[in-house]
Each structure stands twice: as structure tokens, then as C-alpha cells.
Design a protein around this motif. Sequence first.
Motif, PDB file in Angstrom:
ATOM      1  N   PRO A 257      46.439  38.206  46.922  1.00  0.00           N
ATOM      2  CA  PRO A 257      47.085  37.687  48.133  1.00  0.00           C
ATOM      3  C   PRO A 257      46.085  37.242  49.203  1.00  0.00           C
ATOM      4  N   ASP A 258      44.837  37.786  49.128  1.00  0.00           N
ATOM      5  CA  ASP A 258      43.870  37.480  50.183  1.00  0.00           C
ATOM      6  C   ASP A 258      42.441  37.667  49.655  1.00  0.00           C
ATOM      7  N   TRP A 259      41.464  37.243  50.480  1.00  0.00           N
ATOM      8  CA  TRP A 259      40.064  37.336  50.092  1.00  0.00           C
ATOM      9  C   TRP A 259      39.605  38.770  49.819  1.00  0.00           C
ATOM     10  N   PRO A 260      39.957  39.774  50.617  1.00  0.00           N
ATOM     11  CA  PRO A 260      39.497  41.135  50.300  1.00  0.00           C
ATOM     12  C   PRO A 260      39.929  41.595  48.896  1.00  0.00           C
ATOM     13  N   SER A 261      41.122  41.235  48.476  1.00  0.00           N
ATOM     14  CA  SER A 261      41.585  41.604  47.135  1.00  0.00           C
ATOM     15  C   SER A 261      40.748  40.905  46.059  1.00  0.00           C
ATOM     16  N   LEU A 262      40.517  39.609  46.219  1.00  0.00           N
ATOM     17  CA  LEU A 262      39.688  38.866  45.255  1.00  0.00           C
ATOM     18  C   LEU A 262      38.263  39.391  45.265  1.00  0.00           C
ATOM     19  N   SER A 263      37.714  39.653  46.423  1.00  0.00           N
ATOM     20  CA  SER A 263      36.347  40.151  46.551  1.00  0.00           C
ATOM     21  C   SER A 263      36.176  41.493  45.825  1.00  0.00           C
ATOM     22  N   ALA A 264      37.140  42.391  45.986  1.00  0.00           N
ATOM     23  CA  ALA A 264      37.080  43.689  45.304  1.00  0.00           C
ATOM     24  C   ALA A 264      37.139  43.505  43.792  1.00  0.00           C
ATOM     25  N   TRP A 265      38.001  42.614  43.317  1.00  0.00           N
ATOM     26  CA  TRP A 265      38.120  42.335  41.881  1.00  0.00           C
ATOM     27  C   TRP A 265      36.793  41.797  41.340  1.00  0.00           C
ATOM     28  N   LEU A 266      36.187  40.863  42.054  1.00  0.00           N
ATOM     29  CA  LEU A 266      34.898  40.300  41.631  1.00  0.00           C
ATOM     30  C   LEU A 266      33.827  41.394  41.572  1.00  0.00           C
ATOM     31  N   GLY A 267      33.840  42.296  42.547  1.00  0.00           N
ATOM     32  CA  GLY A 267      32.861  43.372  42.577  1.00  0.00           C
ATOM     33  C   GLY A 267      32.961  44.323  41.404  1.00  0.00           C
ATOM     34  N   ARG A 268      34.153  44.448  40.836  1.00  0.00           N
ATOM     35  CA  ARG A 268      34.345  45.360  39.699  1.00  0.00           C
ATOM     36  C   ARG A 268      33.937  44.733  38.359  1.00  0.00           C
ATOM     37  N   LEU A 269      33.791  43.419  38.291  1.00  0.00           N
ATOM     38  CA  LEU A 269      33.479  42.779  37.011  1.00  0.00           C
ATOM     39  C   LEU A 269      32.234  43.347  36.344  1.00  0.00           C
ATOM     40  N   GLY A 270      31.170  43.500  37.084  1.00  0.00           N
ATOM     41  CA  GLY A 270      29.919  43.983  36.503  1.00  0.00           C
ATOM     42  C   GLY A 270      29.922  45.454  36.136  1.00  0.00           C
ATOM     43  N   ARG A 271      30.896  46.197  36.636  1.00  0.00           N
ATOM     44  CA  ARG A 271      30.960  47.639  36.353  1.00  0.00           C
ATOM     45  C   ARG A 271      31.974  47.990  35.269  1.00  0.00           C
ATOM     46  N   ARG A 272      32.701  47.030  34.790  1.00  0.00           N
ATOM     47  CA  ARG A 272      33.774  47.298  33.833  1.00  0.00           C
ATOM     48  C   ARG A 272      33.195  47.767  32.494  1.00  0.00           C
ATOM     49  N   ARG A 273      33.783  48.837  31.950  1.00  0.00           N
ATOM     50  CA  ARG A 273      33.362  49.404  30.659  1.00  0.00           C
ATOM     51  C   ARG A 273      34.603  49.681  29.821  1.00  0.00           C
ATOM     52  N   VAL A 274      34.492  49.433  28.523  1.00  0.00           N
ATOM     53  CA  VAL A 274      35.552  49.785  27.579  1.00  0.00           C
ATOM     54  C   VAL A 274      34.865  50.351  26.354  1.00  0.00           C
ATOM     55  N   ALA A 275      35.100  51.628  26.084  1.00  0.00           N
ATOM     56  CA  ALA A 275      34.525  52.304  24.918  1.00  0.00           C
ATOM     57  C   ALA A 275      33.014  52.083  24.817  1.00  0.00           C
ATOM     58  N   GLY A 276      32.327  52.091  25.935  1.00  0.00           N
ATOM     59  CA  GLY A 276      30.881  51.917  25.951  1.00  0.00           C
ATOM     60  C   GLY A 276      30.414  50.479  25.990  1.00  0.00           C
ATOM     61  N   LEU A 277      31.312  49.519  25.811  1.00  0.00           N
ATOM     62  CA  LEU A 277      30.943  48.105  25.905  1.00  0.00           C
ATOM     63  C   LEU A 277      30.906  47.703  27.372  1.00  0.00           C
ATOM     64  N   ARG A 278      29.933  46.851  27.732  1.00  0.00           N
ATOM     65  CA  ARG A 278      29.882  46.317  29.093  1.00  0.00           C
ATOM     66  C   ARG A 278      29.200  44.958  29.059  1.00  0.00           C
ATOM     67  N   LEU A 279      29.376  44.213  30.120  1.00  0.00           N
ATOM     68  CA  LEU A 279      28.742  42.904  30.193  1.00  0.00           C
ATOM     69  C   LEU A 279      27.234  43.075  30.243  1.00  0.00           C
ATOM     70  N   ALA A 280      26.528  42.226  29.500  1.00  0.00           N
ATOM     71  CA  ALA A 280      25.070  42.265  29.483  1.00  0.00           C
ATOM     72  C   ALA A 280      24.531  41.245  30.478  1.00  0.00           C
ATOM     73  N   PRO A 281      23.364  41.492  31.032  1.00  0.00           N
ATOM     74  CA  PRO A 281      22.782  40.495  31.935  1.00  0.00           C
ATOM     75  C   PRO A 281      22.557  39.166  31.221  1.00  0.00           C
ATOM     76  N   TYR A 282      22.875  38.104  31.888  1.00  0.00           N
ATOM     77  CA  TYR A 282      22.650  36.723  31.497  1.00  0.00           C
ATOM     78  C   TYR A 282      23.584  36.196  30.425  1.00  0.00           C
ATOM     79  N   ARG A 283      24.010  36.961  29.469  1.00  0.00           N
ATOM     80  CA  ARG A 283      24.998  36.477  28.526  1.00  0.00           C
ATOM     81  C   ARG A 283      25.218  37.509  27.448  1.00  0.00           C
ATOM     82  N   GLY A 284      26.464  37.734  27.116  1.00  0.00           N
ATOM     83  CA  GLY A 284      26.779  38.624  26.021  1.00  0.00           C
ATOM     84  C   GLY A 284      27.358  39.948  26.465  1.00  0.00           C
ATOM     85  N   VAL A 285      27.386  40.854  25.509  1.00  0.00           N
ATOM     86  CA  VAL A 285      27.959  42.175  25.716  1.00  0.00           C
ATOM     87  C   VAL A 285      26.935  43.206  25.289  1.00  0.00           C
TER      88      VAL A 285
END
Length: 176
Positions: free
Chosen positions: A83-111
Motif C-alpha cells: 500500500p505504501d513505500w514503507p511496506s515495499l521497503s521492508a519487503w525489499l530489505g528481507r530479500l537478502g535474508r530469506r532462507r528456506v531449508a538452508g538455501l539462500r541467495l548468493a552474492p552476484y548470482r545464484g543460490v
Amino acid sequence: MIAERPQLAAAVREQVAPQLSLVRWLAPSSLDVEWPRIRPWPWVVVGTGPVPEVLSREERLRPLVVSWLGSAEDAAPGWTRHPDWPSLSAWLGRLGRRRVAGLRLAPYRGVRLPGGTELVPAAALESLLAAHPRGLAPNPALGRAGALLAHHGLPCRLGTRGGLVRLEPIAAGAGR
């Protein structure tokens, strides 16, 4: 980043770690021409304003996480709406911290796998991680993600809930 003006793209660029993103701004009027030229193709699309038809088409072909700012009545059910920028900003901030069963985003490309090694190319897995726990609209490219999970014996699988494909952790000791 899809918006009439580049200011939102600049704000998005500041919210996401540079090693996890390459933020490009596109005006909605240029999408039909510019979208096919984007390399690597985007796995996360952030936008605002009326939803462009090209986005709905591409979502059926590629695993896209779509995060939309403001009212988007024609947005697809799997999209994240803010609905607003603070909501989008918080979502963007969580992208790099997201983990599923030990998988996470790797720097520059990949998992990055649970053991610390990187798996490249893995655009479909990147999208699934970014979309977790919600999931993505079904599309042919997600089959590659399922194959990668099985091939590497990773502790998660693809599942479906609410018509969306998502990563699901496999409980330790559970059969496949």
C-alpha cells in the motif's frame, strides 16, 4: 523497476544489497521494446501504476516475483502488493535474508547451498526463494528448479498451495 519516473528505481536500488541486485528502470511505455533485451532476465520485478500486459505474459513463461506498489486491481493473485513505500521497503530489505531449508541467495548470482557452495545458474530457485513463502505462478521454467533440487539432494521440494508453486522444506528423515 517499472515506473513512469526513475526516482522509485533509485530508492529501490538503495534498499537492496548491490551484490544481490542489478536495478534497471523502465518506463511502462518502453516495456514491449525493452523487455526482450534485458539480460539476465529479471527474477524480481518491482513496479507501480497500471500493470503492463507484458508482465502478465512473461509471468506465464518465466518465474517472476512481482512486487507492486499502490493499488493494482489487475495484478495477478501471486503478486505481493504494497500500500505504501514503507511496506515495499521492508519487503525489499528481507530479500537478502530469506532462507528456506538452508538455501539462500548468493552474492552476484545464484543460490548458496546449505554447505556454503554456490549453485549457478539457478534463476528459477532465486525466484522461488524471493517469493517464499507465498510462491510463484506455475510456469515451465520451474521444472528446472525441481530438477536442481532433486539432482543436488537438497532438503526441499516444490509444492503447490493456492495455485502457486513454492519451496517446501523436507523434514529431516522424511522420504522423497
